[in-house]
Design a protein around this motif. Sequence first.
Motif, PDB file in Angstrom:
ATOM      1  N   ALA A 139      -3.369  -3.220   5.831  1.00  0.00           N
ATOM      2  CA  ALA A 139      -4.026  -2.030   6.389  1.00  0.00           C
ATOM      3  C   ALA A 139      -3.030  -0.874   6.406  1.00  0.00           C
ATOM      4  CB  ALA A 139      -4.540  -2.316   7.793  1.00  0.00           C
ATOM      5  N   ALA A 140      -2.397  -0.641   5.270  1.00  0.00           N
ATOM      6  CA  ALA A 140      -1.306   0.338   5.193  1.00  0.00           C
ATOM      7  C   ALA A 140      -1.789   1.627   4.537  1.00  0.00           C
ATOM      8  CB  ALA A 140      -0.130  -0.251   4.427  1.00  0.00           C
ATOM      9  N   ALA A 141      -2.355   2.520   5.345  1.00  0.00           N
ATOM     10  CA  ALA A 141      -2.873   3.781   4.812  1.00  0.00           C
ATOM     11  C   ALA A 141      -1.794   4.848   4.686  1.00  0.00           C
ATOM     12  CB  ALA A 141      -3.997   4.294   5.707  1.00  0.00           C
ATOM     13  N   TYR A 142      -0.712   4.719   5.430  1.00  0.00           N
ATOM     14  CA  TYR A 142       0.280   5.796   5.457  1.00  0.00           C
ATOM     15  C   TYR A 142       1.144   5.917   4.201  1.00  0.00           C
ATOM     16  CZ  TYR A 142      -0.359   8.240   9.830  1.00  0.00           C
ATOM     17  OH  TYR A 142      -0.858   9.058  10.811  1.00  0.00           O
ATOM     18  N   PRO A 143       1.674   4.840   3.626  1.00  0.00           N
ATOM     19  CA  PRO A 143       2.545   5.031   2.455  1.00  0.00           C
ATOM     20  C   PRO A 143       1.876   5.813   1.325  1.00  0.00           C
ATOM     21  CG  PRO A 143       2.822   2.827   3.318  1.00  0.00           C
ATOM     22  CD  PRO A 143       1.676   3.428   4.073  1.00  0.00           C
ATOM     23  N   GLY A 144       0.648   5.463   0.984  1.00  0.00           N
ATOM     24  CA  GLY A 144      -0.054   6.182  -0.077  1.00  0.00           C
ATOM     25  C   GLY A 144      -0.380   7.610   0.318  1.00  0.00           C
ATOM     26  N   SER A 145      -0.727   7.816   1.579  1.00  0.00           N
ATOM     27  CA  SER A 145      -1.046   9.158   2.056  1.00  0.00           C
ATOM     28  C   SER A 145       0.194  10.052   2.062  1.00  0.00           C
ATOM     29  CB  SER A 145      -1.642   9.079   3.464  1.00  0.00           C
ATOM     30  OG  SER A 145      -2.852   8.351   3.475  1.00  0.00           O
ATOM     31  N   LEU A 146       1.313   9.513   2.516  1.00  0.00           N
ATOM     32  CA  LEU A 146       2.550  10.295   2.551  1.00  0.00           C
ATOM     33  C   LEU A 146       3.014  10.677   1.151  1.00  0.00           C
ATOM     34  CD1 LEU A 146       4.444   8.339   5.361  1.00  0.00           C
ATOM     35  CD2 LEU A 146       3.555  10.678   5.516  1.00  0.00           C
ATOM     36  N   VAL A 185       4.766  -4.627   6.377  1.00  0.00           N
ATOM     37  CA  VAL A 185       5.125  -6.031   6.588  1.00  0.00           C
ATOM     38  C   VAL A 185       3.880  -6.884   6.394  1.00  0.00           C
ATOM     39  CG1 VAL A 185       7.068  -5.608   8.131  1.00  0.00           C
ATOM     40  CG2 VAL A 185       4.765  -5.765   9.080  1.00  0.00           C
ATOM     41  N   ASP A 186       4.070  -8.119   5.952  1.00  0.00           N
ATOM     42  CA  ASP A 186       2.912  -8.982   5.740  1.00  0.00           C
ATOM     43  C   ASP A 186       2.594  -9.779   7.003  1.00  0.00           C
ATOM     44  OD1 ASP A 186       4.638 -11.242   5.816  1.00  0.00           O
ATOM     45  OD2 ASP A 186       4.911 -11.196   3.644  1.00  0.00           O
ATOM     46  N   ASP A 187       1.421 -10.402   6.997  1.00  0.00           N
ATOM     47  CA  ASP A 187       0.958 -11.124   8.183  1.00  0.00           C
ATOM     48  C   ASP A 187       1.847 -12.317   8.518  1.00  0.00           C
ATOM     49  OD1 ASP A 187      -1.077  -9.334   8.511  1.00  0.00           O
ATOM     50  OD2 ASP A 187      -2.711 -10.792   8.368  1.00  0.00           O
ATOM     51  N   GLU A 188       2.433 -12.957   7.508  1.00  0.00           N
ATOM     52  CA  GLU A 188       3.304 -14.100   7.775  1.00  0.00           C
ATOM     53  C   GLU A 188       4.506 -13.676   8.611  1.00  0.00           C
ATOM     54  OE1 GLU A 188       4.541 -16.561   4.607  1.00  0.00           O
ATOM     55  OE2 GLU A 188       2.559 -17.430   4.293  1.00  0.00           O
ATOM     56  N   SER A 214      -7.429  -5.946   5.496  1.00  0.00           N
ATOM     57  CA  SER A 214      -7.436  -7.344   5.905  1.00  0.00           C
ATOM     58  C   SER A 214      -6.085  -7.678   6.533  1.00  0.00           C
ATOM     59  CB  SER A 214      -7.699  -8.259   4.704  1.00  0.00           C
ATOM     60  OG  SER A 214      -7.643  -9.618   5.088  1.00  0.00           O
ATOM     61  N   THR A 215      -6.076  -7.846   7.854  1.00  0.00           N
ATOM     62  CA  THR A 215      -4.851  -8.200   8.564  1.00  0.00           C
ATOM     63  C   THR A 215      -5.199  -8.808   9.909  1.00  0.00           C
ATOM     64  OG1 THR A 215      -2.797  -7.369   9.545  1.00  0.00           O
ATOM     65  CG2 THR A 215      -4.659  -5.854   9.497  1.00  0.00           C
TER      66      THR A 215
END
Length: 403
Positions: A209-216, A257-260, A228-229
Amino acid sequence: MIETVTVQDVEAARIALKGVARETPLRPARWLADKVGGPVDLKCENLQRAGSFKIRGAYTRMVRLSEEERARGVVAASAGNHAQGVALAASMLGISATVFMPVGAPLPKVAATRGYGAEIRFIGTAIDECLVAAQEFADETGAILIHPFDHKDIVAGQGTVGLEILEQRPDVKTIVVCTGGGGLLAGIAVAVKAVRPDVRIVGVQAAGAAAYPGSLAVHHPVSLASMSTMADGIAVGRPGDVPFALIDDLVDQVVVVDDETIARALVLTLERGKLVVEPAGAAGLAAVLDDPAAFEPPVVVVVSGGNVDPLLLLRVIRHGLAAAGRYSTLTVRMPDRPGSLASLLAALAAADANVVEVEHARADPKLHLDEVQIEVQVETRGPEHRDEVLARLAREGFHVTTG
């Protein structure tokens, strides 16, 4: 024009929150300090009223409503923590509150929100759908929408966490903040950078659920197609306009970071830090575990919330133990004859693996008529011990798959 937030706004929010929000403690995390090579402290917003930092922003927003606005009531959308913050603030201010929550929201968060007196309506499976419904409700009824992150008062309220960090750890060099819509990260950045521009501020998002890296990368908010997280508290599909502008300007880095790793961080925080933390609240800790050398000490990691469903906690603990090599499910195909299971259990005992559960399967069409499939759940001391157990079973002729 997008409203901006100043350190003066954050300082004013702190005055408004006096006697409402707790000044949460910093707790040393020596188990992380050893990895980082210097002091690491946890800013324990999981010990805040209603179990997360959200009361700071919700109360700051609502205390500034006019009497006429308060009479119309408020509406919010939340997977749980903002819902509790709004419900608690509304009960303190005598305002009626309606909260839209996703279907399947954690039961303890639902119960707590109701307990503070809010009316709950369920819709959709994600916070973005709830936000749409909440805005429609506001348009139809005149209720005031209390957005979870996209308002200057919300950002200012959350920024009071940053003021406390500077007072509690004046020599801080790095602050790590879990990030969903961005209100907490933006508020902390405003508060800290105004006083200590040298402090490195790092936002952390769940990979699913990582919207910030692409937006930045393109300098404007971009919506995710799907999410999905396990970290439902930071599962937000689009950054807020108000926090995004501040984060784009002030925040040094946003990592994922991943869920694991989140699960492993949650288990370590419970085991070593003696703190109950929800998956979203453990995201910052997961980032430090992933790459401890990337964070210059003294480090402060914001633990944003502790509202976790006990059933989810059970699953996450098991997942975290598996990620840490301390819990494994072994599937073994072997001849279906007397003594087969005993030989497998003897081999595991000789390898010092603790058997937790055993299941037989004989009806699988992939098995031969004279075969049985045995699924064994075992506890091991870590990755090296797990590998030793698997190697011993292989040497003794067992055909094992792991899961």
